[in-house]
Scaffold this motif. Structure first.
Motif, PDB file in Angstrom:
ATOM      1  N   ALA A   1      -2.978  -6.626   2.165  1.00 26.31           N
ATOM      2  CA  ALA A   1      -2.053  -5.749   1.444  1.00 26.31           C
ATOM      3  C   ALA A   1      -1.488  -6.452   0.218  1.00 26.31           C
ATOM      4  O   ALA A   1      -1.133  -5.805  -0.764  1.00 26.31           O
ATOM      5  N   ARG A   2      -1.421  -7.777   0.262  1.00 24.51           N
ATOM      6  CA  ARG A   2      -0.970  -8.534  -0.912  1.00 24.51           C
ATOM      7  C   ARG A   2      -1.941  -8.315  -2.074  1.00 24.51           C
ATOM      8  O   ARG A   2      -1.532  -8.171  -3.218  1.00 24.51           O
ATOM      9  N   GLU A   3      -3.227  -8.295  -1.758  1.00 23.54           N
ATOM     10  CA  GLU A   3      -4.232  -8.075  -2.804  1.00 23.54           C
ATOM     11  C   GLU A   3      -4.087  -6.694  -3.421  1.00 23.54           C
ATOM     12  O   GLU A   3      -4.273  -6.506  -4.617  1.00 23.54           O
ATOM     13  N   ALA A   4      -3.713  -5.703  -2.617  1.00 19.09           N
ATOM     14  CA  ALA A   4      -3.577  -4.336  -3.121  1.00 19.09           C
ATOM     15  C   ALA A   4      -2.277  -4.111  -3.882  1.00 19.09           C
ATOM     16  O   ALA A   4      -2.188  -3.193  -4.702  1.00 19.09           O
ATOM     17  N   SER A   5      -1.264  -4.948  -3.638  1.00 23.74           N
ATOM     18  CA  SER A   5       0.063  -4.672  -4.187  1.00 23.74           C
ATOM     19  C   SER A   5       0.086  -4.684  -5.713  1.00 23.74           C
ATOM     20  O   SER A   5       0.823  -3.917  -6.341  1.00 23.74           O
ATOM     21  N   ILE A   6      -0.710  -5.561  -6.328  1.00 20.65           N
ATOM     22  CA  ILE A   6      -0.763  -5.619  -7.792  1.00 20.65           C
ATOM     23  C   ILE A   6      -1.254  -4.283  -8.351  1.00 20.65           C
ATOM     24  O   ILE A   6      -0.716  -3.757  -9.329  1.00 20.65           O
TER      25      ILE A   6
ATOM     26  N   VAL B   1       7.009  -6.302  -8.685  1.00 20.75           N
ATOM     27  CA  VAL B   1       6.070  -6.518  -7.581  1.00 20.75           C
ATOM     28  C   VAL B   1       6.294  -7.920  -7.020  1.00 20.75           C
ATOM     29  O   VAL B   1       6.027  -8.919  -7.702  1.00 20.75           O
ATOM     30  N   GLY B   2       6.815  -7.999  -5.805  1.00 18.69           N
ATOM     31  CA  GLY B   2       6.948  -9.279  -5.109  1.00 18.69           C
ATOM     32  C   GLY B   2       5.684  -9.512  -4.312  1.00 18.69           C
ATOM     33  O   GLY B   2       5.520  -8.970  -3.211  1.00 18.69           O
ATOM     34  N   CYS B   3       4.758 -10.275  -4.870  1.00 18.30           N
ATOM     35  CA  CYS B   3       3.412 -10.396  -4.309  1.00 18.30           C
ATOM     36  C   CYS B   3       3.243 -11.750  -3.640  1.00 18.30           C
ATOM     37  O   CYS B   3       2.962 -12.750  -4.312  1.00 18.30           O
TER      38      CYS B   3
ATOM     39  N   ILE C   1       0.838  -1.206   0.000  1.00 15.05           N
ATOM     40  CA  ILE C   1       0.000   0.000   0.000  1.00 15.05           C
ATOM     41  C   ILE C   1       0.875   1.260   0.000  1.00 15.05           C
ATOM     42  O   ILE C   1       0.478   2.305   0.488  1.00 15.05           O
ATOM     43  N   GLN C   2       2.049   1.133  -0.579  1.00 10.73           N
ATOM     44  CA  GLN C   2       2.992   2.232  -0.829  1.00 10.73           C
ATOM     45  C   GLN C   2       3.527   2.880   0.442  1.00 10.73           C
ATOM     46  O   GLN C   2       3.772   4.083   0.467  1.00 10.73           O
ATOM     47  N   ARG C   3       3.751   2.078   1.460  1.00 10.67           N
ATOM     48  CA  ARG C   3       4.487   2.611   2.600  1.00 10.67           C
ATOM     49  C   ARG C   3       5.974   2.411   2.345  1.00 10.67           C
ATOM     50  O   ARG C   3       6.386   1.320   1.923  1.00 10.67           O
TER      51      ARG C   3
ATOM     52  N   SER D   1      -0.430 -15.923  -8.575  1.00 10.95           N
ATOM     53  CA  SER D   1      -1.103 -17.000  -7.831  1.00 10.95           C
ATOM     54  C   SER D   1      -1.275 -16.624  -6.364  1.00 10.95           C
ATOM     55  O   SER D   1      -2.319 -16.872  -5.756  1.00 10.95           O
ATOM     56  N   ARG D   2      -0.232 -16.014  -5.775  1.00 11.98           N
ATOM     57  CA  ARG D   2      -0.331 -15.591  -4.371  1.00 11.98           C
ATOM     58  C   ARG D   2      -1.361 -14.469  -4.222  1.00 11.98           C
ATOM     59  O   ARG D   2      -2.057 -14.368  -3.215  1.00 11.98           O
ATOM     60  N   TRP D   3      -1.431 -13.620  -5.231  1.00 14.79           N
ATOM     61  CA  TRP D   3      -2.445 -12.555  -5.231  1.00 14.79           C
ATOM     62  C   TRP D   3      -3.854 -13.164  -5.286  1.00 14.79           C
ATOM     63  O   TRP D   3      -4.755 -12.741  -4.559  1.00 14.79           O
ATOM     64  N   ALA D   4      -4.025 -14.187  -6.138  1.00 11.97           N
ATOM     65  CA  ALA D   4      -5.324 -14.850  -6.236  1.00 11.97           C
ATOM     66  C   ALA D   4      -5.678 -15.552  -4.923  1.00 11.97           C
ATOM     67  O   ALA D   4      -6.849 -15.595  -4.522  1.00 11.97           O
TER      68      ALA D   4
END
Length: 588
Positions: A302-307, A257-259, A87-89, A332-335
């Protein structure tokens, strides 16, 4: 702004009542600790909120306050070389303030408010400007000129512009808007992550994104502004392929992006990227890279938002006219994060528990890539090439994330565990992979590489496919069942695999191959195939064709430096001399 209180806590999901005036996707502050959250669902006066931080210790009755604005990014000088979370911190600033662990509720601006930048105006007082026009430039790093653009929704006459050294929050320009208002602009823009940035027109792919990786550029090219997926099981080399693309791809800006990846893999990226020598600029690769790190032990929301954070930053640099490559590792990790949040919301599950809207969410991400004509009166062109790694459980690409991705992307680089175990890298399976950009890029390769590029590529693919069919026969009845022509085909296919497609990422010369060198290498191997067949037709023994002394030079052609391609003429001449000598002896 809506103010409510918590009535339920379920992991990273909380439910708050008294939120009737809130809106979907508003950012909220949760409890006295001021944790960051986002509204996912509204039912009456109750809001379901995903919290981007650790929720342990939260309980019913604690306050929730809406900020009245969606999750948005700060866009301006200071993005390049930075490392953000989902989330851009700014992780580097957080570490210097709070140590190795992110303190819940910590609030820091994404862009450094104290750092000063030298602003060089391009616009002058009295100029008429519209959204997307460049007001001036900041030299963000030695290799990236950061263009300060007129934000969306603003057009009018420049009444003042301030050259010199400024902080990102200082007023650098004043515009008398067509709406009668005076707009004071700083170097920061804010943009909601779930909304794509606008452009004038999306263009069809016209040129490839050259990667220097032979199996990609020759057999399965990706267009500049194209989309690709890299599915593969554990240990098949997805991350190394993405590192190679980040280092060598024909792109101006890299967003990585390391998600949800393992922490040690993300640590390798954070250590290696600053040390990687950028061959285009001679500087560190970080001088044109933005890193977003959201490892598997960070909060799942936050993983969902990173993409979305990554693609929004990529769009911002695209709007400046840059070619951007965004690497997502892994979708896949985002999903899985989507699945977890969907389960907590008690939504009806789809296949394998993923939400029913999985395909549309994946499409939303990849559709934000492309080559466009940017906003502004200059008609700048920018491009985003999106490359997503997919990590199917057990390497089974029939699972939902892989299948949903394949319906969207036009390039599929399927990694093979068998090739990886045989130490063949990149382990891209040429029988499984495909590119739908080949036809649209054919004219570009014809005009810029060689008129017979397409023919050579097609012949190489046919040889590899014939090898696969012949291997079935060999497994059943042995090599002796094959005729000399087929055995020569097997030998040529082996040369294509080992001498051409196999590429050593850690060899100074072999790590990158220009298109000219790729063409010369492939032409040399197929020239050997043609001359070898001529020799067989004239009565030469197969073993003599296979044992030609020049074959050692053909196999080592990959190590010829880019500035010494004249050696290929020498090898071709030697090949012709030796085969002619064989034919002369064989015909006697």
């Amino acid at each position: 702004m809506a103010q409510g209180k918590i009535v339920k806590v379920a992991g990273s999901l909380i439910v708050a009542e008294g939120m009737a005036s809130a809106r979907m996707f508003d950012v909220v502050r949760v409890s006295e600790r001021q944790l960051i959250g986002e509204i996912l669902e509204l039912r009456g006066d109750k809001a379901s909120i995903q919290v981007y931080e650790e929720t342990s210790g939260l309980g019913p009755g604690e306050p929730v306050e809406s900020t009245g604005a969606p999750l948005s990014l700060e866009l301006g000088p200071g993005l390049i070389e930075s490392i953000f979370d989902g989330i851009q911190r700014p992780l580097s600033s957080i570490r210097s303030m709070a140590g190795d662990r992110i303190t819940p509720g910590i609030q820091l601006p994404a862009l450094d408010r104290e750092r000063e930048w030298v602003f060089e105006p391009k616009a002058q007082p009295g100029d008429q400007v519209v959204a997307g026009d460049i007001l001036g430039t900041v030299q963000e790093t030695q290799v990236v000129a950061h263009h300060i653009m007129v934000p969306r929704g603003i057009a009018g006459k420049v009444t003042g512009i301030q050259a010199g050294t400024h902080k990102v929050t200082d007023i650098i320009a004043t515009i008398a808007g067509e709406d009668g208002q005076e707009h004071q602009l700083s170097m920061i823009q804010r943009w909601p992550v779930r909304q794509g940035r606008p452009y004038k027109e999306k263009l069809a792919p016209q040129s490839p994104m050259v990667t220097g990786q032979r199996v990609i550029d020759t057999l399965f090219p990706i267009a500049s502004g194209g989309v690709a997926a890299i599915p593969g099981p554990f240990g098949s080399g997805k991350t190394v392929v993405q590192h190679q693309l980040a280092k060598w791809a024909d792109a101006d800006i890299i967003v990585y992006v390391g998600c949800g990846e393992r922490g040690n893999e993300m640590t390798d990226v954070l250590k290696e990227f600053p040390e990687l020598h950028d061959p285009k600029t001679g500087q560190s690769l970080m001088k044109r890279t933005v890193l977003i790190a959201n490892t598997s032990d960070m909060p799942v929301a936050a993983r969902e938002a990173s993409i979305y954070t990554g693609i929004t930053i990529a769009e911002y640099f695209r709007d400046m006219g840059y070619r951007v490559a965004i690497m997502a590792d892994s979708t896949s990790r985002w999903a899985e994060a989507l699945r977890e949040m969907s389960g907590r919301l008690e939504e009806m599950p789809g296949e394998e528990g993923y939400p029913a809207y999985l395909s549309s969410r994946i499409a939303e991400f990849y559709e934000r890539a492309g080559q466009v004509i940017c906003l502004g009166s200059e008609g700048r062109r920018g491009a985003i090439s999106a490359i997503g790694a997919v990590s199917p459980p057990g390497g089974d690409i029939s699972e939902p994330v892989s299948q949903a991705t394949l319906r969207i992307v036009k390039v599929f680089w399927g990694l093979s565990a068998q090739l990886a175990y045989r130490r063949h890298f990149p382990a891209i399976d040429w029988l499984l992979s495909y590119s739908l950009y080949i036809d649209s890029l054919a004219d570009w390769f014809t005009d810029n590489v060689s008129p017979d590029w397409g023919e050579l590529r097609l012949r190489a693919m046919q040889v590899l496919q014939e090898e696969s069919e012949l291997e079935e026969i060999v497994r059943l009845v042995g090599m002796d069942a094959l005729g000399w022509k087929d055995r020569l085909t097997m030998e040529v296919a082996r040369s294509i695999r080992e001498d051409y497609l196999h590429q050593n990422a850690f060899d100074e010369t072999d790590t990158y191959t220009s298109l000219d060198k790729q063409y010369r290498m492939l032409r040399l191997i197929l020239d050997y195939a043609d001359k070898g067949q001529m020799a067989l037709d004239s009565g030469v023994n197969l073993s003599d064709v296979i044992d030609l002394p020049v074959r050692e030079r053909i196999g080592r052609a990959k190590y010829i430096p880019e500035d010494s391609l004249a050696y290929f003429d020498e090898i071709e001449s030697e090949l012709a001399t030796q085969t002619n000598a064989l034919i002369t002896r064989g015909g006697q």
